[in-house]
Design a protein around this motif. Structure first.
Motif, PDB file in Angstrom:
ATOM      1  N   MET A   1      51.732  40.553 -32.924  1.00  0.00           N
ATOM      2  CA  MET A   1      51.960  40.413 -31.510  1.00  0.00           C
ATOM      3  C   MET A   1      50.728  39.723 -30.902  1.00  0.00           C
ATOM      4  SD  MET A   1      53.249  43.408 -28.889  1.00  0.00           S
ATOM      5  CE  MET A   1      54.097  44.219 -30.208  1.00  0.00           C
ATOM      6  N   ILE A   2      50.964  38.875 -29.927  1.00  0.00           N
ATOM      7  CA  ILE A   2      49.875  38.140 -29.299  1.00  0.00           C
ATOM      8  C   ILE A   2      49.021  39.079 -28.447  1.00  0.00           C
ATOM      9  CG2 ILE A   2      51.124  37.476 -27.204  1.00  0.00           C
ATOM     10  CD1 ILE A   2      49.815  34.651 -27.596  1.00  0.00           C
ATOM     11  N   THR A   3      47.737  38.805 -28.408  1.00  0.00           N
ATOM     12  CA  THR A   3      46.844  39.624 -27.603  1.00  0.00           C
ATOM     13  C   THR A   3      46.593  38.945 -26.259  1.00  0.00           C
ATOM     14  OG1 THR A   3      44.823  38.565 -28.392  1.00  0.00           O
ATOM     15  CG2 THR A   3      45.667  40.445 -29.693  1.00  0.00           C
ATOM     16  N   LEU A   4      46.110  39.709 -25.317  1.00  0.00           N
ATOM     17  CA  LEU A   4      45.765  39.172 -24.006  1.00  0.00           C
ATOM     18  C   LEU A   4      44.675  38.116 -24.151  1.00  0.00           C
ATOM     19  CD1 LEU A   4      46.443  39.486 -21.011  1.00  0.00           C
ATOM     20  CD2 LEU A   4      44.710  41.267 -20.884  1.00  0.00           C
ATOM     21  N   HIS A   5      43.735  38.358 -25.046  1.00  0.00           N
ATOM     22  CA  HIS A   5      42.665  37.388 -25.292  1.00  0.00           C
ATOM     23  C   HIS A   5      43.240  36.072 -25.828  1.00  0.00           C
ATOM     24  CE1 HIS A   5      38.703  35.863 -26.254  1.00  0.00           C
ATOM     25  NE2 HIS A   5      39.138  35.580 -27.457  1.00  0.00           N
ATOM     26  N   HIS A  45      47.474  47.719 -22.119  1.00  0.00           N
ATOM     27  CA  HIS A  45      48.581  47.672 -21.172  1.00  0.00           C
ATOM     28  C   HIS A  45      49.412  46.412 -21.342  1.00  0.00           C
ATOM     29  CE1 HIS A  45      46.923  50.906 -18.231  1.00  0.00           C
ATOM     30  NE2 HIS A  45      47.015  51.312 -19.482  1.00  0.00           N
ATOM     31  N   PHE A  46      48.783  45.297 -21.701  1.00  0.00           N
ATOM     32  CA  PHE A  46      49.529  44.071 -21.972  1.00  0.00           C
ATOM     33  C   PHE A  46      50.427  44.274 -23.198  1.00  0.00           C
ATOM     34  CE2 PHE A  46      49.928  39.827 -23.927  1.00  0.00           C
ATOM     35  CZ  PHE A  46      50.622  39.190 -22.901  1.00  0.00           C
ATOM     36  N   THR A  47      49.890  44.891 -24.242  1.00  0.00           N
ATOM     37  CA  THR A  47      50.683  45.173 -25.441  1.00  0.00           C
ATOM     38  C   THR A  47      51.841  46.106 -25.093  1.00  0.00           C
ATOM     39  OG1 THR A  47      48.772  44.872 -26.877  1.00  0.00           O
ATOM     40  CG2 THR A  47      50.603  46.158 -27.772  1.00  0.00           C
ATOM     41  N   HIS A  48      51.563  47.116 -24.292  1.00  0.00           N
ATOM     42  CA  HIS A  48      52.616  48.055 -23.871  1.00  0.00           C
ATOM     43  C   HIS A  48      53.683  47.322 -23.055  1.00  0.00           C
ATOM     44  CE1 HIS A  48      53.764  52.339 -22.914  1.00  0.00           C
ATOM     45  NE2 HIS A  48      54.568  51.637 -22.150  1.00  0.00           N
ATOM     46  N   LEU A  49      53.250  46.410 -22.208  1.00  0.00           N
ATOM     47  CA  LEU A  49      54.185  45.617 -21.408  1.00  0.00           C
ATOM     48  C   LEU A  49      55.127  44.820 -22.313  1.00  0.00           C
ATOM     49  CD1 LEU A  49      55.036  44.643 -18.582  1.00  0.00           C
ATOM     50  CD2 LEU A  49      53.273  42.881 -18.776  1.00  0.00           C
ATOM     51  N   GLU A  72      56.825  38.263 -25.685  1.00  0.00           N
ATOM     52  CA  GLU A  72      55.497  37.749 -25.358  1.00  0.00           C
ATOM     53  C   GLU A  72      55.579  36.712 -24.235  1.00  0.00           C
ATOM     54  OE1 GLU A  72      53.484  38.213 -29.802  1.00  0.00           O
ATOM     55  OE2 GLU A  72      54.322  36.284 -29.195  1.00  0.00           O
ATOM     56  N   ARG A  73      56.544  35.805 -24.338  1.00  0.00           N
ATOM     57  CA  ARG A  73      56.721  34.780 -23.282  1.00  0.00           C
ATOM     58  C   ARG A  73      57.051  35.430 -21.942  1.00  0.00           C
ATOM     59  NH1 ARG A  73      59.456  32.109 -27.401  1.00  0.00           N
ATOM     60  NH2 ARG A  73      61.458  32.714 -26.527  1.00  0.00           N
ATOM     61  N   GLU A  74      57.913  36.431 -21.976  1.00  0.00           N
ATOM     62  CA  GLU A  74      58.279  37.128 -20.745  1.00  0.00           C
ATOM     63  C   GLU A  74      57.071  37.863 -20.159  1.00  0.00           C
ATOM     64  OE1 GLU A  74      61.105  36.928 -19.058  1.00  0.00           O
ATOM     65  OE2 GLU A  74      61.924  35.573 -20.551  1.00  0.00           O
ATOM     66  N   ALA A  75      56.239  38.441 -20.996  1.00  0.00           N
ATOM     67  CA  ALA A  75      55.048  39.150 -20.518  1.00  0.00           C
ATOM     68  C   ALA A  75      54.074  38.176 -19.859  1.00  0.00           C
ATOM     69  CB  ALA A  75      54.370  39.895 -21.668  1.00  0.00           C
TER      70      ALA A  75
END
Length: 101
Positions: A1-5, A45-49, A72-75
């Motif tokens: 899964m993509i990270t916020l970073h 929280h991004f991962t949870h989202l 991921e795109r939707e987030a």
């Protein structure tokens, strides 16, 4: 899964601004408002989202790459959508605060 970073590193200037804004919504408790955000919490929280966006399909089906990429795109789209509104709060923070009351 993509990270916020990774989203920040790979994103346009608008995406980078949205990531910084999301981070700013996660201040370190008890610190100066201008202090660096709690990036670990923002990342969680991004991962949870992403997991919330995947919804039931994340549990009913194997995590196919397509489901994860779409979430991921939707987030990222969500981060862009909430970048501007003043007073916006992270939905994960709001949910967690509501469950502790």
């Amino acid at each position: 899964m993509i990270t916020l970073h990774e989203v920040y590193e790979q994103g346009s200037e608008a995406v980078k601004a949205a990531v910084r804004s999301f981070g700013a919504r996660h201040p370190v408790a008890g610190t100066d408002p201008d202090a660096e955000p709690d990036w670990k919490k923002a990342e969680q929280h991004f991962t949870h989202l992403i997991e919330v966006i995947m919804g039931a399909s994340a549990f009913a089906l194997p995590r196919t790459a397509d489901i994860v990429r779409r979430a991921e795109r939707e987030a990222v789209g969500f981060l862009l959508a909430v970048d501007g509104p003043a007073g916006y709060r992270c939905p994960i923070c709001v949910k967690q605060q509501g469950s502790t009351r």
